[in-house]
Each structure stands twice: as structure tokens, then as C-alpha cells.
Design an enzyme around this catalytic site. Sequence first.
Site, PDB file in Angstrom:
ATOM      1  N   GLY A   1      27.736  38.892  28.471  1.00  0.00           N
ATOM      2  CA  GLY A   1      28.835  39.764  28.013  1.00  0.00           C
ATOM      3  C   GLY A   1      29.607  39.181  26.854  1.00  0.00           C
ATOM      4  O   GLY A   1      30.766  39.540  26.621  1.00  0.00           O
TER       5      GLY A   1
ATOM      6  N   ASP B   1      41.983  40.005  39.097  1.00  0.00           N
ATOM      7  CA  ASP B   1      42.984  40.045  40.173  1.00  0.00           C
ATOM      8  C   ASP B   1      42.921  41.362  40.958  1.00  0.00           C
ATOM      9  O   ASP B   1      43.499  41.477  42.032  1.00  0.00           O
ATOM     10  CB  ASP B   1      44.402  39.830  39.615  1.00  0.00           C
ATOM     11  CG  ASP B   1      44.835  40.866  38.582  1.00  0.00           C
ATOM     12  OD1 ASP B   1      44.031  41.747  38.224  1.00  0.00           O
ATOM     13  OD2 ASP B   1      46.002  40.793  38.132  1.00  0.00           O
ATOM     14  N   GLU B   2      42.219  42.364  40.400  1.00  0.00           N
ATOM     15  CA  GLU B   2      42.190  43.678  41.067  1.00  0.00           C
ATOM     16  C   GLU B   2      41.464  43.636  42.413  1.00  0.00           C
ATOM     17  O   GLU B   2      41.612  44.559  43.213  1.00  0.00           O
ATOM     18  CB  GLU B   2      41.549  44.726  40.155  1.00  0.00           C
ATOM     19  CG  GLU B   2      42.330  44.921  38.878  1.00  0.00           C
ATOM     20  CD  GLU B   2      42.009  46.216  38.144  1.00  0.00           C
ATOM     21  OE1 GLU B   2      41.362  47.092  38.723  1.00  0.00           O
ATOM     22  OE2 GLU B   2      42.428  46.331  36.983  1.00  0.00           O
TER      23      GLU B   2
ATOM     24  N   ALA C   1      29.482  39.715  23.751  1.00  0.00           N
ATOM     25  CA  ALA C   1      29.834  40.601  22.630  1.00  0.00           C
ATOM     26  C   ALA C   1      31.023  41.491  22.973  1.00  0.00           C
ATOM     27  O   ALA C   1      31.463  42.294  22.151  1.00  0.00           O
ATOM     28  CB  ALA C   1      28.629  41.453  22.235  1.00  0.00           C
TER      29      ALA C   1
ATOM     30  N   PHE D   1      35.079  41.988  24.756  1.00  0.00           N
ATOM     31  CA  PHE D   1      36.416  41.507  24.390  1.00  0.00           C
ATOM     32  C   PHE D   1      36.600  40.032  24.793  1.00  0.00           C
ATOM     33  O   PHE D   1      36.675  39.136  23.937  1.00  0.00           O
ATOM     34  CB  PHE D   1      37.433  42.436  25.054  1.00  0.00           C
ATOM     35  CG  PHE D   1      38.845  41.937  25.140  1.00  0.00           C
ATOM     36  CD1 PHE D   1      39.493  41.419  24.029  1.00  0.00           C
ATOM     37  CD2 PHE D   1      39.548  42.018  26.347  1.00  0.00           C
ATOM     38  CE1 PHE D   1      40.811  40.970  24.112  1.00  0.00           C
ATOM     39  CE2 PHE D   1      40.856  41.582  26.438  1.00  0.00           C
ATOM     40  CZ  PHE D   1      41.490  41.046  25.328  1.00  0.00           C
TER      41      PHE D   1
HETATM   42  P1  NAD Z   1      34.326  44.464  27.945  1.00  0.00           P
HETATM   43  O1  NAD Z   1      34.053  45.813  28.524  1.00  0.00           O
HETATM   44  O2  NAD Z   1      35.117  44.351  26.699  1.00  0.00           O
HETATM   45  O3  NAD Z   1      32.936  43.714  27.681  1.00  0.00           O
HETATM   46  C1  NAD Z   1      31.889  43.715  28.605  1.00  0.00           C
HETATM   47  C2  NAD Z   1      30.640  43.199  27.910  1.00  0.00           C
HETATM   48  O4  NAD Z   1      29.575  43.160  28.879  1.00  0.00           O
HETATM   49  C3  NAD Z   1      30.168  44.087  26.757  1.00  0.00           C
HETATM   50  O5  NAD Z   1      29.825  43.296  25.651  1.00  0.00           O
HETATM   51  C4  NAD Z   1      28.942  44.786  27.330  1.00  0.00           C
HETATM   52  O6  NAD Z   1      27.978  45.133  26.339  1.00  0.00           O
HETATM   53  C5  NAD Z   1      28.412  43.751  28.310  1.00  0.00           C
HETATM   54  N1  NAD Z   1      27.611  44.336  29.391  1.00  0.00           N
HETATM   55  C6  NAD Z   1      27.974  45.356  30.226  1.00  0.00           C
HETATM   56  N2  NAD Z   1      26.963  45.631  31.078  1.00  0.00           N
HETATM   57  C7  NAD Z   1      25.967  44.757  30.795  1.00  0.00           C
HETATM   58  C8  NAD Z   1      24.666  44.534  31.335  1.00  0.00           C
HETATM   59  N3  NAD Z   1      24.184  45.284  32.333  1.00  0.00           N
HETATM   60  N4  NAD Z   1      23.919  43.529  30.834  1.00  0.00           N
HETATM   61  C9  NAD Z   1      24.379  42.769  29.796  1.00  0.00           C
HETATM   62  N5  NAD Z   1      25.588  42.954  29.229  1.00  0.00           N
HETATM   63  C10 NAD Z   1      26.369  43.937  29.721  1.00  0.00           C
HETATM   64  O7  NAD Z   1      34.964  43.643  29.131  1.00  0.00           O
HETATM   65  P2  NAD Z   1      36.122  42.522  29.114  1.00  0.00           P
HETATM   66  O8  NAD Z   1      37.424  43.190  29.207  1.00  0.00           O
HETATM   67  O9  NAD Z   1      35.841  41.563  28.034  1.00  0.00           O
HETATM   68  O10 NAD Z   1      35.846  41.822  30.536  1.00  0.00           O
HETATM   69  C11 NAD Z   1      34.907  40.757  30.650  1.00  0.00           C
HETATM   70  C12 NAD Z   1      34.883  40.269  32.078  1.00  0.00           C
HETATM   71  O11 NAD Z   1      36.174  39.826  32.463  1.00  0.00           O
HETATM   72  C13 NAD Z   1      34.499  41.348  33.103  1.00  0.00           C
HETATM   73  O12 NAD Z   1      33.696  40.753  34.077  1.00  0.00           O
HETATM   74  C14 NAD Z   1      35.828  41.805  33.683  1.00  0.00           C
HETATM   75  O13 NAD Z   1      35.652  42.260  34.999  1.00  0.00           O
HETATM   76  C15 NAD Z   1      36.603  40.503  33.637  1.00  0.00           C
HETATM   77  N6  NAD Z   1      38.069  40.637  33.526  1.00  0.00           N
HETATM   78  C16 NAD Z   1      38.621  41.426  32.546  1.00  0.00           C
HETATM   79  C17 NAD Z   1      40.021  41.481  32.419  1.00  0.00           C
HETATM   80  C18 NAD Z   1      40.681  42.311  31.341  1.00  0.00           C
HETATM   81  O14 NAD Z   1      41.900  42.421  31.329  1.00  0.00           O
HETATM   82  N7  NAD Z   1      39.953  42.888  30.392  1.00  0.00           N
HETATM   83  C19 NAD Z   1      40.819  40.749  33.290  1.00  0.00           C
HETATM   84  C20 NAD Z   1      40.222  39.968  34.294  1.00  0.00           C
HETATM   85  C21 NAD Z   1      38.847  39.916  34.390  1.00  0.00           C
HETATM   86  O1  DAU Z   2      44.004  43.257  36.146  1.00  0.00           O
HETATM   87  C1  DAU Z   2      42.835  42.939  35.450  1.00  0.00           C
HETATM   88  C2  DAU Z   2      42.142  44.210  34.982  1.00  0.00           C
HETATM   89  O2  DAU Z   2      42.927  44.731  33.921  1.00  0.00           O
HETATM   90  C3  DAU Z   2      40.710  43.986  34.535  1.00  0.00           C
HETATM   91  O3  DAU Z   2      39.946  43.533  35.632  1.00  0.00           O
HETATM   92  C4  DAU Z   2      40.110  45.268  33.962  1.00  0.00           C
HETATM   93  O4  DAU Z   2      38.811  45.015  33.464  1.00  0.00           O
HETATM   94  C5  DAU Z   2      41.002  45.742  32.838  1.00  0.00           C
HETATM   95  O5  DAU Z   2      40.510  46.973  32.331  1.00  0.00           O
HETATM   96  C6  DAU Z   2      42.444  45.903  33.307  1.00  0.00           C
HETATM   97  O6  DAU Z   2      42.557  47.026  34.231  1.00  0.00           O
HETATM   98  P1  DAU Z   2      43.801  48.048  34.163  1.00  0.00           P
HETATM   99  O7  DAU Z   2      43.389  49.317  34.785  1.00  0.00           O
HETATM  100  O8  DAU Z   2      45.052  47.401  34.645  1.00  0.00           O
HETATM  101  O9  DAU Z   2      43.916  48.197  32.551  1.00  0.00           O
HETATM  102  P2  DAU Z   2      44.182  49.471  31.614  1.00  0.00           P
HETATM  103  O10 DAU Z   2      44.392  48.935  30.237  1.00  0.00           O
HETATM  104  O11 DAU Z   2      43.165  50.523  31.793  1.00  0.00           O
HETATM  105  O12 DAU Z   2      45.557  50.033  32.159  1.00  0.00           O
HETATM  106  C7  DAU Z   2      46.735  49.215  32.236  1.00  0.00           C
HETATM  107  C8  DAU Z   2      47.825  50.047  32.880  1.00  0.00           C
HETATM  108  O13 DAU Z   2      48.212  51.100  31.975  1.00  0.00           O
HETATM  109  C9  DAU Z   2      47.406  50.761  34.154  1.00  0.00           C
HETATM  110  O14 DAU Z   2      48.506  50.779  35.061  1.00  0.00           O
HETATM  111  C10 DAU Z   2      47.069  52.176  33.715  1.00  0.00           C
HETATM  112  C11 DAU Z   2      48.022  52.394  32.555  1.00  0.00           C
HETATM  113  N1  DAU Z   2      47.530  53.271  31.461  1.00  0.00           N
HETATM  114  C12 DAU Z   2      46.344  52.981  30.911  1.00  0.00           C
HETATM  115  C13 DAU Z   2      45.856  53.725  29.874  1.00  0.00           C
HETATM  116  C14 DAU Z   2      44.513  53.420  29.244  1.00  0.00           C
HETATM  117  C15 DAU Z   2      48.322  54.314  30.994  1.00  0.00           C
HETATM  118  O15 DAU Z   2      49.427  54.569  31.503  1.00  0.00           O
HETATM  119  N2  DAU Z   2      47.840  55.058  29.963  1.00  0.00           N
HETATM  120  C16 DAU Z   2      46.637  54.819  29.375  1.00  0.00           C
HETATM  121  O16 DAU Z   2      46.249  55.551  28.436  1.00  0.00           O
END
Ligand code: NAD
Ligand code: DAU
Length: 352
Positions: free
Chosen positions: A12, A134-135, A14, A16
Amino acid sequence: MMQWKKRILVTGGAGFIGSHMVRLLVNKYADYLIVNLDKLTYAGNLENLKDVEDAANYSFVKADICDSDAISEVFEKFQITDVIHLAAESHVDRSIEGPKDFVLANVMGTVNLLHVAKDVWEGGDHVFHHVSTDEVYGSLGDEGLFEETTAYDPRSPYSASKASSDHFVRAYYHTYGLPIKISNCSNNYGSHQFPEKLIPLMINNIVHKKPLPIYGTGENVRDWLWVVDHVQAIDRIFHEGRVGESYNIGGLNEWTNLDLVRYLCRILDEKLGREAGENEKLITFVKDRAGHDKRYAIDATKIENELNWTPSVTFEEGLASTVEWYLNNTDWIEQITSGAYKQYYEEMYHNR
Ligand code: NAD
Ligand code: DAU
């Protein structure tokens, strides 16, 4: 093959957080080979890694973590010694629309990786670091924090799939002795985040004077951490954390969604030379997310005490640099909102 000290498979990379992880590892460890394996779904974007793609210690492989043969080939070809596993379907709203993709990527994909690692690594010094969220702990009321010992209580299809993957990772440790580590992090923000997530979505909509969709009343609380601090914490756990353990990562930085969006509006009033209060008028309350978790908040005492990690920036600093990045990288956003990724972006936008 060159004598690399470690040959780390980052899945993953590529996406975020993955792109920040790859950047940190490639730049910090010239004696490690970093192999980025990514399927390049709508969320994967190699533009995120332009600055490191020519580095001597970096390789990219386009593959699906669900494809056992492809994963085995990569382990064999690069003699993989360690894994940092970030690949996943990551967006809660999408999981509500279509849970099965989440089971496939997050559960089956993780089990596939675990199984190949178990079969290939026999003894020796290896780490399988699983990046989780944390979810998995569910939803908090007004009081309390998630600790590593908090019982799992996932409530969305996304968090159920991540909880399941965490359980499999632990099962491979207990059953087969695979040397695993797990980290559970709170909400990340920063550069290169796909603009379906709250902060980049709001910045982009403010810039274009589009409505700012707040789900429900906007009183839901999230605990925000700068993505660079997250990958630094993973680096610390990967190198110094105890095998078989979980570590929570968070910034003690709770915001209601409404307060956070109002704050972004104020920053951008000034940055864009608009009148005070102009951007706030874009706020639009929309239908709530189904099963919307009320509050997440992390107790990060374990990683602070054991591994001496704390966030390196305040929220004000991190958010200011993030806003700056989106304003200076309109091409990146443009590529997503009007280029190859348009369909996916609009799908989400129109579903609101
Ligand atoms: P993202 O959606 O930006 O990136 C996910 C990446 O995984 C992409 O590059 C996608 O192409 C790749 N991917 C998806 N399915 C795949 C597959 N089957 N095989 C190979 N590659 C695949 O996600 P992110 O926000 O960067 O999150 C990365 C990791 O961190 C995830 O495991 C997510 O659960 C975890 N995480 C995210 C957050 C957050 O706030 N974004 C917080 C805590 C944990
Ligand atoms: O807590 C970690 C998680 O945070 C990660 O595991 C997930 O991958 C990541 O997507 C994120 O999940 P959330 O659902 O908390 O993130 P999101 O940005 O989708 O939403 C943040 C908060 O904002 C949530 O309470 C929903 C709200 N929201 C979101 C969007 C996209 C809105 O009110 N309006 C919106 O348009």
C-alpha cells in the site's frame, strides 16, 4: 543481489500513509531495500512518490495482496526479510456502500501475506508489522480513551474488516510463531490524502466555494495526528517495539467535526483573502453516516513510555503545513478530481 541490511516489503505504499512510510524508509535507511507493493486502486497514486522513485534502494511492484502467487514471487525475487503492511480499503463510507471489497482486501489480503511470510521465513530475524486503526475499539462516549487492552468492538464494515485482520495477525503469532507487531492509530491528516477524507475534502471544497457537507450534527469527535508523526511511530515500533505486542498511536488532539471544519474555514478565509466568516457560510448539514461512531480518542502512554515517541508538531503547525501543501499542489488535486480518478471522486461526492 546487493547485501542490503534489510529488504522490507511495504504494502500500500502508493496510498496516503504508505507513501509517507516509503519516503521515510528510503531516505532514512540507505542500507535497506524498500519494495513497495501496491495494486494501484483508486487510492493508489505513484505521483505521491515522484521524489523517491529513482532512489537506488527503492523498487515498485504492481500486484494485489490477494494474489498468493504474486506475493510468493516478490518474497522470492527480493528475498524479503520484513513486512510493513498498510494496503487496505480504507474509507468507511465506501465500506457502507460495498463491504465485500473490504473483506477481500483487508481480511483475505492480510491472511495471504501472513501465510506467505510464515511459509518463507523459517526462524531468523524478521518482523511483520501490521498497520491498523483505532476504529477496531468501537465508539467512545464523552469520557475515556482507547487503551491497548480495550475490548474490540468494531461497528462499521471497514472497522470489522480491520479488526478481523488484527485477529488473524495475532493468530499467526500464537499459532505459528510469526514475529508480528500491530499498531492502532487515530485519524491521520497531511499531504497526499485522497480528497474523499474529511480534511482534504473540506480544503478542496472551500477553495472552490462548494458546500461543506457535515454529517449529522457535526458533534462526532476524532483524534487527529499528522501523518509524518504516524510513520515515525511505525518506524520506532518496527525497530524497537516488542514482538507480539500492539501499540496505540495518537495525538491527544480531539476535535468535533464542526469545530475542525470551522477552524479550516478561518485559516482559509485569511489564506485566500476572503472576508472573515465567508467560508463558514458554505457549511451544509447533511444526512448522517449510517452507524456513525461518536468519538475516538487514543491513550498513547505505552508507546510514549516504552519507545519514547511523542508527536513532533502541534495540530496548528501540522494543519498549517497541510493547508499550504494542498494550496501549492493544485495539480495533484486536479488529477484526482478531473483526471483518471474523476469517476471515483464523483461517486463519493454524489452519494452524499
Ligand atoms: P489509502 O486508501 O490512502 O491507501 C491504501 C493503499 O492500498 C492504496 O495505495 C491502494 O492502491 C492499496 N491497496 C488497496 N487494496 C490493495 C490490494 N488488494 N493489494 C495491494 N494494494 C492495495 O489508505 P491510508 O489512509 O493510507 O491507510 C493505510 C493503512 O493505514 C490502512 O491499512 C488503514 O486501515 C490504516 N489506517 C489509516 C488511518 C487514516 O487516518 N487514514 C488511520 C489509522 C490506520
Ligand atoms: O480513526 C482512524 C480512521 O480514520 C482510519 O482507520 C480510516 O481509514 C480513515 O478513513 C478515518 O476514518 P473516519 O471515518 O474517521 O474518517 P473520515 O475522514 O471519513 O471522516 C472523519 C469524520 O468526519 C467522521 O466523523 C465523518 C465526518 N465527515 C466525513 C466526511 C468525508 C463529515 O462530516 N463529512 C464528510 O464529508
